[in-house]
Design a protein around this motif. Structure first.
Motif, short mmCIF file in Angstrom:
data_model
loop_
_atom_site.label_atom_id
_atom_site.label_comp_id
_atom_site.label_asym_id
_atom_site.label_seq_id
_atom_site.Cartn_x
_atom_site.Cartn_y
_atom_site.Cartn_z
N UNK A 293 -14.27 73.86 11.08
CA UNK A 293 -14.22 73.71 9.77
C UNK A 293 -12.73 73.22 8.92
N UNK A 294 -13.65 72.26 7.99
CA UNK A 294 -12.36 71.36 7.53
C UNK A 294 -12.04 71.91 5.92
N UNK A 295 -10.05 70.95 5.68
CA UNK A 295 -10.00 71.63 4.44
C UNK A 295 -10.31 69.77 3.86
N UNK A 296 -9.02 70.21 3.15
CA UNK A 296 -7.79 68.54 2.51
C UNK A 296 -8.28 67.27 3.34
N UNK A 297 -8.72 66.69 2.50
CA UNK A 297 -9.57 65.38 3.62
C UNK A 297 -8.63 64.43 2.60
N UNK A 298 -7.91 63.39 3.14
CA UNK A 298 -7.46 61.57 2.26
C UNK A 298 -7.87 61.01 3.19
N UNK A 299 -7.40 59.35 2.62
CA UNK A 299 -8.03 58.50 2.97
C UNK A 299 -7.73 58.41 4.91
N UNK A 300 -7.05 58.68 5.28
CA UNK A 300 -7.12 58.42 6.81
C UNK A 300 -7.43 59.79 7.77
N UNK A 301 -6.53 60.55 7.00
CA UNK A 301 -6.54 61.76 8.08
C UNK A 301 -8.09 63.28 7.51
N UNK A 302 -7.98 64.05 7.95
CA UNK A 302 -8.77 65.28 7.32
C UNK A 302 -7.95 66.45 8.24
N UNK A 303 -7.91 67.83 7.31
CA UNK A 303 -7.30 69.06 8.11
C UNK A 303 -8.28 69.53 8.45
N UNK A 304 -7.54 70.51 10.06
CA UNK A 304 -9.19 71.14 10.64
C UNK A 304 -8.77 72.36 10.36
N UNK A 305 -8.90 73.72 9.24
CA UNK A 305 -8.70 74.87 9.44
C UNK A 305 -9.26 76.07 10.32
N UNK A 306 -10.19 75.55 11.33
CA UNK A 306 -10.25 76.04 12.17
C UNK A 306 -11.51 75.31 13.24
N UNK A 307 -11.70 75.93 14.67
CA UNK A 307 -12.37 75.38 15.19
C UNK A 307 -11.75 74.68 16.15
N UNK A 308 -10.41 73.77 16.57
CA UNK A 308 -9.89 73.44 17.31
C UNK A 308 -8.25 73.93 17.14
N UNK A 309 -7.18 73.12 18.27
CA UNK A 309 -6.34 73.72 18.28
C UNK A 309 -5.24 72.71 18.34
#
Length: 332
Positions: A293-309
């Motif tokens: 589940x993703x959150x804030x998205x930038x031009x290079x990186x994206x935030x992972x809210x759940x599903x990854x450690x």
């Protein structure tokens, strides 16, 4: 015919076996990156330009030819300073006539008042003479005011931003002759795509840069978003003010990035690592899909809210070429 059919079947089986070996048996090269903790910033890109906070349009009150232009673009001006002289010959003649009529009416008024004090004229005659003299004085004042309107003056302190008039032009009240502004009071007007407008609100930070100053970043914030948009450009305008009161050249174009969301300690992976809501990991030389589940998205990186450690390694750029269980080779 049976022998030909047998040979064709054999060739088809060989082709299928070769395709299976190429697609399934051959390992695909991948690069892994570790999920990390950092700041996630979501930006809205726009282009903007510097303009005066309150630009003032200068126009004539009267319709007349332009006789002389007294200020040019970039000139500093003060309140009340003459900017444009219009042809005032007709108004000067009208003023002379009004003055002559005022003098005659004044003489008549004084004579009638003197006669009235002796009882030789009626009160009605006195009142008529006084009214006529008052009317003549008002007509003279009106003619003087019209003559003064043939000089177009500045209504503010600032500079001439734009000059759109030359001697000999016809000035009319509906035509802008000059545009004035105060360079010490500026704003940045950014054009924002209508799809991004719902994400923009007053107070949001804005980062701005210009080719005029490579490497320099200007900080500001959104003051307002215009309630009406441009249906042809399908865009709205955001008004931005600088934080430090920087004095910028009027008309300068800027690259504007408005920060719409920010997460300080976010789990980040490259935006290229996420495909259709999942990422790929590698275990025992095989690719495996993990929903996230993703959150804030930038031009290079994206935030992972759940599903990854944190520190878990994912394929940097699967590019839609991986399948579940596919053999992969991790590049060092």
């Amino acid at each position: 015919m049976k022998r030909i059919a047998l040979w064709l079947l054999l060739l088809a089986l060989l082709a299928a076996a070769a395709a299976y070996w190429l697609l399934s048996g051959r390992a695909r090269d991948v690069t892994l990156v570790s999920a990390r903790i950092g700041e996630a910033v979501e930006l809205v890109y726009a282009t903007g330009f510097v303009e005066a906070e309150h630009p003032v349009s200068v126009a004539a009150r009267m319709t007349a030819p332009v006789r002389q232009v007294l200020a040019g673009e970039g000139d500093r001006i003060i309140t009340g300073q003459p900017l444009i002289l219009l042809d005032d010959e007709e108004q000067r003649h009208a003023l002379q006539q009004a003055r002559a009529q005022r003098r005659v009416a004044g003489q008549d008024e004084r004579r009638i008042l003197a006669l009235y004090t002796r009882g030789w004229v009626t009160r009605a005659a006195r009142d008529a003479a006084v009214a006529q003299a008052d009317s003549a004085r008002a007509a003279e004042a009106s003619a003087a005011a019209r003559l003064d309107q043939m000089v177009v003056r500045s209504g503010m302190n600032g500079i001439v931003l734009r000059r759109d008039v030359e001697p000999g032009d016809l000035a009319v009240p509906s035509r802008t002759l000059m545009t004035l502004g105060d360079p010490a009071r500026i704003r940045i007007t950014a054009t924002v795509d209508e799809r991004d407008v719902p994400r923009i609100h007053p107070g949001q930070p804005a980062l701005m840069s210009s080719d005029a100053w490579p490497g320099r970043v200007l900080h500001g914030h959104v003051r307002e978003v215009t309630p009406g948009g441009d249906p042809e450009q399908r865009a709205f305008r955001a008004r931005i003010v600088t934080e430090d009161g920087s004095v910028l050249p009027l008309g300068l174009t800027l690259e504007v990035n408005i920060v719409t969301r920010r997460a300080i300690r976010a789990l980040l992976v490259p935006t290229t690592a996420v495909e259709s809501g999942h990422v790929w990991t590698v275990r025992d030389g095989r690719a495996h899909q993990h929903p996230v589940r993703t959150g804030t998205a930038g031009s290079r990186d994206i935030q992972i809210l759940s599903g990854l450690s944190r520190d878990e390694r994912v394929v940097k750029a699967p590019e839609g070429k991986l399948t579940e269980g596919m053999r992969v080779r991790v590049l060092r």
